[in-house]
Write an enzyme that holds these catalytic residues in place. Structure first.
Site, PDB file in Angstrom:
ATOM      1  N   LEU A  12       0.832  -1.195   0.000  1.00 17.27           N
ATOM      2  CA  LEU A  12       0.000   0.000   0.000  1.00 17.27           C
ATOM      3  C   LEU A  12       0.870   1.250   0.000  1.00 17.27           C
ATOM      4  O   LEU A  12       0.579   2.213  -0.710  1.00 17.27           O
ATOM      5  CB  LEU A  12      -0.940   0.004   1.201  1.00 17.27           C
ATOM      6  CG  LEU A  12      -1.789   1.274   1.375  1.00 17.27           C
ATOM      7  CD1 LEU A  12      -2.631   1.572   0.126  1.00 17.27           C
ATOM      8  CD2 LEU A  12      -2.665   1.175   2.602  1.00 17.27           C
ATOM      9  N   ALA A  65       1.806  -1.559   9.269  1.00 22.24           N
ATOM     10  CA  ALA A  65       1.110  -2.456  10.204  1.00 22.24           C
ATOM     11  C   ALA A  65       1.861  -3.767  10.326  1.00 22.24           C
ATOM     12  O   ALA A  65       2.673  -4.124   9.464  1.00 22.24           O
ATOM     13  CB  ALA A  65      -0.317  -2.722   9.737  1.00 22.24           C
ATOM     14  N   TYR A 130      -4.273 -10.656  15.630  1.00 22.07           N
ATOM     15  CA  TYR A 130      -4.143  -9.593  14.628  1.00 22.07           C
ATOM     16  C   TYR A 130      -5.334  -8.647  14.682  1.00 22.07           C
ATOM     17  O   TYR A 130      -5.172  -7.421  14.779  1.00 22.07           O
ATOM     18  CB  TYR A 130      -4.003 -10.196  13.230  1.00 22.07           C
ATOM     19  CG  TYR A 130      -4.178  -9.181  12.121  1.00 22.07           C
ATOM     20  CD1 TYR A 130      -3.228  -8.185  11.909  1.00 22.07           C
ATOM     21  CD2 TYR A 130      -5.302  -9.205  11.289  1.00 22.07           C
ATOM     22  CE1 TYR A 130      -3.396  -7.244  10.902  1.00 22.07           C
ATOM     23  CE2 TYR A 130      -5.468  -8.275  10.282  1.00 22.07           C
ATOM     24  CZ  TYR A 130      -4.515  -7.295  10.095  1.00 22.07           C
ATOM     25  OH  TYR A 130      -4.693  -6.358   9.093  1.00 22.07           O
TER      26      TYR A 130
END
Length: 301
Positions: A12, A65, A130
């Site tokens: 991303l 992340a 997660y």
């Protein structure tokens, strides 16, 4: 406008760097730095706060992340530090400097049991480490920069949830399936988990729209249009790759149940996001997921 981007070396992050709007001064960071990127370890809350105080960005676009869903089950502290601690540290520092935060989050904050698309305002109920770590990040943004935060922080945080992110670089399901179609005659893929793929190209456009338009909605949902199982996506990768000349013959894709393909982390069985209100707020038309997947594969020709 000054924007500090995390995860700039990821799939991303690379798409975001390719689509930087005019007038944006981008401070691009990743864990290890190098190649024109500044080093910023999201597991270090102190470093996150220092980056905000040093650069004083108008926006933080937190695209970095810990995304190893199964590995997170054995590394809960690290997953929570990156996915929960970093957003809190950014929010705390932004309360001092006055900037805003766009926190990229995930469909995994939902348990997937309701069988209909999840709306932005629905309650979180993650299944695994997660999802819980990403939910902690959302909670920090809401507490410190959400509409009900009060004081100077109110309304300065935006959470953008997405699902099944895939792009032409990095590690993702589409690229894995393309490799397996080339290497094997048959592939087994789970068909009883439903959601929607999201192209890094369309997701990056949504992120930049939030920032350039100064969107103030506290929670947004963004994915490509439609619904699919992992099996559907695997079949589509083979069909589209053959059409584009990326492989001669796709592998036979065999449907599996989740029980037949056990993994350490439990996954939501139905995590489709209701993006209708978010698309109106952003003023962006959705791209059907198969069309977006084709566009992804075209870049690999």
């Amino acid at each position: 406008m000054k924007v500090l981007l995390t995860g700039a070396a990821g799939q991303l992050g690379q798409a975001l760097r390719q689509q930087v709007p005019a007038g944006v001064e981008l401070i691009a960071t990743c864990r290890s730095g190098g190649d024109g990127l500044l080093a910023l370890d999201l597991a270090e809350a102190g470093a996150c706060r220092a980056a905000i105080r040093d650069h004083r960005p108008d926006w933080v676009l937190n695209a970095g992340a810990y995304t190893a869903v199964d590995k997170a089950e054995s590394e809960p502290e690290l997953a929570l530090a990156v996915n929960g601690g970093a957003p809190r540290a950014f929010a705390e520092a932004l309360l001092e400097t006055g900037g805003r935060l766009l926190q990229v989050s995930t469909d995994f904050v939902f348990n997937g049991s309701q069988g209909s698309p999840y709306r932005p305002e629905q309650s979180r109920d993650p299944l695994g480490v997660y999802g819980s770590s990403k939910a902690a990040g959302e909670e920090a943004v809401e507490q410190l920069l959400g509409p009900a935060a009060g004081g100077a922080g109110a309304g300065r945080g935006v959470i953008l949830r997405t699902s099944w992110v895939m792009g032409p670089v990095g590690k993702n399901f589409a690229l894995t399936m393309l490799r397996l179609h080339r290497e094997r005659q048959q592939i087994g893929v789970v068909e009883d988990q439903v959601g929607c793929p999201t192209s890094t190209h369309t997701l990056a456009a949504a992120c930049w729209r939030v920032i350039s338009a100064g969107i103030s909605a506290p929670v947004l949902h963004w994915s490509d249009a439609g619904a699919a199982s992992w099996f559907d996506v695997a079949v589509a990768v083979g069909e589209l790759a053959q059409e584009l000349g990326l492989l001669e013959q796709p592998a036979l894709v065999n449907p599996l149940t989740t029980a037949e393909y056990p993994l350490p982390a439990q996954r939501p069985s139905y995590s489709l996001l209701d993006c209708s209100s978010s698309r109106k707020a952003l003023g962006l038309a959705p791209t059907p997921w198969r069309q977006a997947l084709r566009q992804l594969l075209v870049t690999l020709q």
